[in-house]
Enzyme design. Structure first.
Site, PDB file in Angstrom:
ATOM      1  N   GLU A 148      13.346   3.868  -0.072  1.00 14.85           N
ATOM      2  CA  GLU A 148      14.037   3.113  -1.028  1.00 14.85           C
ATOM      3  C   GLU A 148      14.766   4.107  -1.972  1.00 14.85           C
ATOM      4  O   GLU A 148      14.373   4.995  -2.280  1.00 14.85           O
ATOM      5  CB  GLU A 148      12.937   2.444  -1.724  1.00 14.85           C
ATOM      6  CG  GLU A 148      12.001   1.488  -1.027  1.00 14.85           C
ATOM      7  CD  GLU A 148      10.792   0.722  -1.585  1.00 14.85           C
ATOM      8  OE1 GLU A 148      10.536   1.158  -2.943  1.00 14.85           O
ATOM      9  OE2 GLU A 148      10.101  -0.204  -0.980  1.00 14.85           O
ATOM     10  N   HIS A 199      11.512  -4.104  -4.064  1.00 14.20           N
ATOM     11  CA  HIS A 199      10.453  -3.883  -4.636  1.00 14.20           C
ATOM     12  C   HIS A 199      10.296  -4.238  -6.123  1.00 14.20           C
ATOM     13  O   HIS A 199       9.973  -3.433  -6.821  1.00 14.20           O
ATOM     14  CB  HIS A 199      10.282  -2.211  -4.598  1.00 14.20           C
ATOM     15  CG  HIS A 199       8.824  -1.724  -4.476  1.00 14.20           C
ATOM     16  ND1 HIS A 199       8.838  -0.605  -4.033  1.00 14.20           N
ATOM     17  CD2 HIS A 199       7.747  -2.333  -5.108  1.00 14.20           C
ATOM     18  CE1 HIS A 199       7.436  -0.195  -3.977  1.00 14.20           C
ATOM     19  NE2 HIS A 199       7.000  -1.388  -4.876  1.00 14.20           N
ATOM     20  N   ARG A 215       3.596  -1.441   1.136  1.00 14.10           N
ATOM     21  CA  ARG A 215       4.304  -0.301   1.231  1.00 14.10           C
ATOM     22  C   ARG A 215       5.242  -0.295   2.663  1.00 14.10           C
ATOM     23  O   ARG A 215       4.847  -0.875   3.739  1.00 14.10           O
ATOM     24  CB  ARG A 215       3.655   1.049   1.337  1.00 14.10           C
ATOM     25  CG  ARG A 215       3.090   1.513  -0.082  1.00 14.10           C
ATOM     26  CD  ARG A 215       4.348   1.889  -1.145  1.00 14.10           C
ATOM     27  NE  ARG A 215       3.843   2.363  -2.110  1.00 14.10           N
ATOM     28  CZ  ARG A 215       3.515   1.433  -3.393  1.00 14.10           C
ATOM     29  NH1 ARG A 215       3.733   0.170  -3.287  1.00 14.10           N
ATOM     30  NH2 ARG A 215       2.826   2.099  -4.585  1.00 14.10           N
TER      31      ARG A 215
END
Length: 326
Positions: A267, A286, A238
């Site tokens: 994000e 991601h 993360r």
């Protein structure tokens, strides 16, 4: 009467069909665009179950609107987007999707490590831009992976899977975890180290620890100064675990050699983010679990969690078991 559910992003048809067998389904139908907050606030008032992604903030205020809500099924391993304490207070079950993405995420982590070490993105851009005019001895040289020291923060399922891959490259593996894993040490030939020792010794530092209040900014200026100037930091956990401002300065100043990032604190990351301006940073949107098979398995597992909860069963991947005990 079927329980009503809301799905916060367009899912594969197979998953929707499965959910429709048990539930009355309503779904946000834009695949590349998160559901607006006002829409989610409206829909959550009418449903018994919510199927969501990391892109949705399932906070206390939103949960308060879900007067009928019995379960939130998160299509992810992490669940820092959900206020689990608030959900538990309201006796709302929260589930996640562990296990199914272990190998795929470990693949991506090692691929990112390799791309960062050998400057693959930079080299590809160099060729495409027409800069490749000749061969020279030190052109686009990177760091060796075979036989290097790998440090892993967080030896969960993905950490162990990464260690298995690293053994094939004869890497010397250190790990740091909240608790020692003696069986894994023996099985993979890895060594437990404290945080500082791992940072000092490692040529590659991979961050795979969960994101919690304790791990926020776990890697900052102090930690980066301990790393070798030839070391690379890889983060597929993360974004908030690594202080991005400190990382930018460390990369810019040559405190560490490079970084590979699949995650960011916010994000989608903005295109003018300072880290994106550095040539020694490999960045990804991601995609740790982004293989077709794995994402389908994740979406089906999230669906089964939701169905189990709505049918009065204990979901296999229930996070807040206090709801069942209370």
């Amino acid at each position: 009467m079927k329980p009503k559910i809301y799905i916060s992003r367009k899912l594969p048809e197979t998953v929707v069909i499965r959910l429709s067998e048990i539930c009355e389904v309503k779904m946000w139908d834009k695949e590349e665009e998160p559901v607006p907050r006002d829409v989610l606030e409206k829909e959550i008032q009418e449903v018994d179950g919510l199927y969501c992604l990391l892109t949705e903030s399932i906070d206390r205020d939103l949960l308060h609107l879900g007067t009928r809500l019995r379960i939130v099924s998160n299509m992810a391993v992490g669940y820092n987007n959900i206020d689990v304490e608030a959900a538990t207070e309201r006796r709302i079950m929260v589930t996640n999707t562990p296990g199914v993405l272990t190998e795929t995420t470990a693949d991506l982590t090692f691929a990112l490590l390799m791309a960062t070490a050998r400057r693959l993105v930079e080299a590809s851009d160099y060729l495409r831009e027409g800069s490749w005019k000749t061969w020279s001895p030190m052109q686009l040289t990177g760091q060796d992976i075979y036989g290097a020291n790998l440090g892993i923060f967080g030896l969960g399922r993905i950490g162990e899977a990464l260690a298995r891959r690293a053994r094939g490259f004869d890497m010397n593996i250190l790990y740091h975890n909240r608790t020692r894993k003696l069986e894994a040490e023996e099985q993979y030939g890895i060594e437990y180290a404290d945080k500082e020792t791992l940072l000092r010794k490692s040529d590659f530092v991979c961050v795979l620890t969960p994101y919690t209040p304790e791990t926020k900014n776990y890697i900052g200026a102090k930690e980066l100064l301990l790393m070798k100037p030839t070391a690379a930091l890889i983060n597929t956990a993360r974004g908030g675990i690594v202080n991005e401002d400190d990382l930018y300065q460390a990369l810019k100043n040559g405190t560490i050699w490079a970084a590979g990032l699949d995650v960011f604190e916010e994000e989608p990351v903005r295109t003018d983010h300072p880290l994106l301006s550095l040539p020694n940073v490999v960045v990804l949107p991601h995609i740790g679990s982004a293989s077709k098979n794995t994402r389908l398995k994740m979406s089906l597992l999230a669906a089964e969690n939701l169905i189990q909860g709505l049918q009065g069963e204990t979901p296999k991947n229930l996070i807040n078991g206090q709801v069942e005990k209370g």
